[in-house]
Design a protein around this motif. Structure first.
Motif, PDB file in Angstrom:
ATOM      1  N   UNK A 230       0.863  -1.177   0.000  1.00 18.62           N
ATOM      2  CA  UNK A 230       0.000   0.000   0.000  1.00 18.62           C
ATOM      3  C   UNK A 230       0.900   1.228   0.000  1.00 18.62           C
ATOM      4  N   UNK A 231       0.634   2.133  -0.931  1.00 19.40           N
ATOM      5  CA  UNK A 231       1.404   3.378  -1.032  1.00 19.40           C
ATOM      6  C   UNK A 231       0.458   4.564  -0.937  1.00 19.40           C
ATOM      7  N   UNK A 232       0.966   5.626  -0.356  1.00 20.53           N
ATOM      8  CA  UNK A 232       0.242   6.890  -0.289  1.00 20.53           C
ATOM      9  C   UNK A 232       1.182   7.953  -0.840  1.00 20.53           C
ATOM     10  N   UNK A 233       0.775   8.599  -1.926  1.00 24.48           N
ATOM     11  CA  UNK A 233       1.623   9.600  -2.580  1.00 24.48           C
ATOM     12  C   UNK A 233       3.026   9.053  -2.854  1.00 24.48           C
ATOM     13  N   UNK A 234       3.075   7.841  -3.335  1.00 23.58           N
ATOM     14  CA  UNK A 234       4.311   7.128  -3.699  1.00 23.58           C
ATOM     15  C   UNK A 234       5.196   6.755  -2.514  1.00 23.58           C
ATOM     16  N   UNK A 235       4.677   6.922  -1.306  1.00 21.85           N
ATOM     17  CA  UNK A 235       5.429   6.513  -0.115  1.00 21.85           C
ATOM     18  C   UNK A 235       4.899   5.165   0.341  1.00 21.85           C
ATOM     19  N   UNK A 236       5.795   4.245   0.670  1.00 19.26           N
ATOM     20  CA  UNK A 236       5.402   2.937   1.188  1.00 19.26           C
ATOM     21  C   UNK A 236       4.726   3.121   2.543  1.00 19.26           C
ATOM     22  N   UNK A 237       3.531   2.553   2.679  1.00 21.62           N
ATOM     23  CA  UNK A 237       2.750   2.771   3.889  1.00 21.62           C
ATOM     24  C   UNK A 237       2.372   1.487   4.611  1.00 21.62           C
ATOM     25  N   UNK A 238       2.139   0.401   3.863  1.00 22.25           N
ATOM     26  CA  UNK A 238       1.676  -0.817   4.510  1.00 22.25           C
ATOM     27  C   UNK A 238       1.839  -2.033   3.632  1.00 22.25           C
ATOM     28  N   UNK A 239       1.547  -3.179   4.199  1.00 27.36           N
ATOM     29  CA  UNK A 239       1.792  -4.452   3.535  1.00 27.36           C
ATOM     30  C   UNK A 239       0.668  -5.431   3.856  1.00 27.36           C
ATOM     31  N   UNK A 240       0.291  -6.206   2.861  1.00 24.35           N
ATOM     32  CA  UNK A 240      -0.629  -7.328   3.020  1.00 24.35           C
ATOM     33  C   UNK A 240       0.090  -8.575   2.551  1.00 24.35           C
ATOM     34  N   UNK A 241       0.100  -9.597   3.392  1.00 32.13           N
ATOM     35  CA  UNK A 241       0.627 -10.898   2.998  1.00 32.13           C
ATOM     36  C   UNK A 241      -0.564 -11.848   2.959  1.00 32.13           C
TER      37      UNK A 241
ATOM     38  N   UNK B 112      -5.488   6.031   9.066  1.00 32.05           N
ATOM     39  CA  UNK B 112      -5.833   6.708   7.807  1.00 32.05           C
ATOM     40  C   UNK B 112      -6.634   5.797   6.871  1.00 32.05           C
ATOM     41  N   UNK B 113      -7.049   4.634   7.350  1.00 31.26           N
ATOM     42  CA  UNK B 113      -7.833   3.720   6.541  1.00 31.26           C
ATOM     43  C   UNK B 113      -7.010   2.793   5.670  1.00 31.26           C
ATOM     44  N   UNK B 114      -5.701   2.792   5.850  1.00 28.20           N
ATOM     45  CA  UNK B 114      -4.826   1.958   5.014  1.00 28.20           C
ATOM     46  C   UNK B 114      -5.002   0.476   5.362  1.00 28.20           C
ATOM     47  N   UNK B 115      -5.104   0.154   6.628  1.00 33.00           N
ATOM     48  CA  UNK B 115      -5.337  -1.233   7.028  1.00 33.00           C
ATOM     49  C   UNK B 115      -6.644  -1.752   6.452  1.00 33.00           C
ATOM     50  N   UNK B 116      -7.687  -0.932   6.518  1.00 26.40           N
ATOM     51  CA  UNK B 116      -8.975  -1.339   5.958  1.00 26.40           C
ATOM     52  C   UNK B 116      -8.882  -1.525   4.445  1.00 26.40           C
ATOM     53  N   UNK B 117      -8.154  -0.634   3.770  1.00 21.76           N
ATOM     54  CA  UNK B 117      -7.960  -0.776   2.318  1.00 21.76           C
ATOM     55  C   UNK B 117      -7.251  -2.082   1.990  1.00 21.76           C
ATOM     56  N   UNK B 118      -6.245  -2.438   2.760  1.00 21.68           N
ATOM     57  CA  UNK B 118      -5.529  -3.692   2.541  1.00 21.68           C
ATOM     58  C   UNK B 118      -6.431  -4.898   2.814  1.00 21.68           C
ATOM     59  N   UNK B 119      -7.236  -4.818   3.862  1.00 23.46           N
ATOM     60  CA  UNK B 119      -8.154  -5.912   4.187  1.00 23.46           C
ATOM     61  C   UNK B 119      -9.171  -6.105   3.060  1.00 23.46           C
ATOM     62  N   UNK B 120      -9.771  -5.031   2.592  1.00 25.18           N
ATOM     63  CA  UNK B 120     -10.744  -5.116   1.500  1.00 25.18           C
ATOM     64  C   UNK B 120     -10.093  -5.639   0.220  1.00 25.18           C
ATOM     65  N   UNK B 121      -8.860  -5.227  -0.014  1.00 19.01           N
ATOM     66  CA  UNK B 121      -8.137  -5.721  -1.187  1.00 19.01           C
ATOM     67  C   UNK B 121      -7.922  -7.232  -1.080  1.00 19.01           C
ATOM     68  N   UNK B 122      -7.529  -7.704   0.100  1.00 17.17           N
ATOM     69  CA  UNK B 122      -7.334  -9.135   0.310  1.00 17.17           C
ATOM     70  C   UNK B 122      -8.616  -9.918   0.079  1.00 17.17           C
ATOM     71  N   UNK B 123      -9.744  -9.377   0.530  1.00 15.70           N
ATOM     72  CA  UNK B 123     -11.037 -10.034   0.314  1.00 15.70           C
ATOM     73  C   UNK B 123     -11.388 -10.056  -1.172  1.00 15.70           C
ATOM     74  N   UNK B 124     -11.158  -8.961  -1.847  1.00 13.80           N
ATOM     75  CA  UNK B 124     -11.429  -8.888  -3.283  1.00 13.80           C
ATOM     76  C   UNK B 124     -10.551  -9.867  -4.059  1.00 13.80           C
ATOM     77  N   UNK B 125      -9.294  -9.951  -3.672  1.00 15.97           N
ATOM     78  CA  UNK B 125      -8.353 -10.874  -4.301  1.00 15.97           C
ATOM     79  C   UNK B 125      -8.825 -12.319  -4.103  1.00 15.97           C
ATOM     80  N   UNK B 126      -9.295 -12.624  -2.897  1.00 16.85           N
ATOM     81  CA  UNK B 126      -9.810 -13.966  -2.606  1.00 16.85           C
ATOM     82  C   UNK B 126     -11.005 -14.286  -3.511  1.00 16.85           C
TER      83      UNK B 126
END
Length: 137
Positions: free
Chosen positions: A35-46, A70-84
């Motif tokens: 997860x990036x915000x304004x091209x800065x590394x912000x978070x990770x989903x494994x 900032x909602x980044x964890x939620x964005x990663x969680x939703x992305x993981x669900x969508x990927x699944x």
């Protein structure tokens, strides 16, 4: 705005902290997403692909402290669900485990509960969420 991309190579991560988390969570069936915000590394989903069992497994969501709340964890969680869902999974499982003092274990479980996860019936240490009623996330 949060941008999430799949990592081709873990060594591409500039953040030492995120790289360490990615390397610890990486296995033959896993994919890591940045997860990036304004091209800065912000978070990770494994995410571990268990589509042969019709289930995905979120191994870890980690957000750097300076990007939390900032909602980044939620964005990663939703992305993981969508990927699944894209992989044909009908549910996602995870084992909530606080890696740091903040959030603590109680806060982490409350957050996952708020996002629709429930204690797994076959393993009290895991939580799961059915994707059957969701459609595309």
């Amino acid at each position: 705005m949060v941008k999430i991309t799949q990592l081709a190579c873990l060594s591409d991560l500039r953040s030492t902290t995120l790289r360490e988390h990615a390397e610890r969570g990486h296995c033959g069936r896993s994919s890591e997403f940045l997860a990036s915000v304004n091209r800065e590394e912000a978070g990770l989903l494994s995410y571990e692909n268990r589509s042969d069992e019709e289930s995905g497994f979120i191994y870890e969501i980690f957000v750097l402290p300076s990007f939390r709340r900032r909602g980044i964890g939620e964005s990663l969680l939703l992305y993981g669900e969508s990927y699944a869902l894209q992989l044909g999974c009908t549910s996602v499982r995870l084992k909530p485990y606080a890696l740091e003092q903040q959030p603590d274990q109680t806060q982490l479980i409350a957050w996952y509960t708020k996002t629709g996860y429930r204690q797994a019936t076959d393993d009290p240490e895991h939580m799961e969420k059915s994707l059957r009623t969701q459609g595309a996330v």
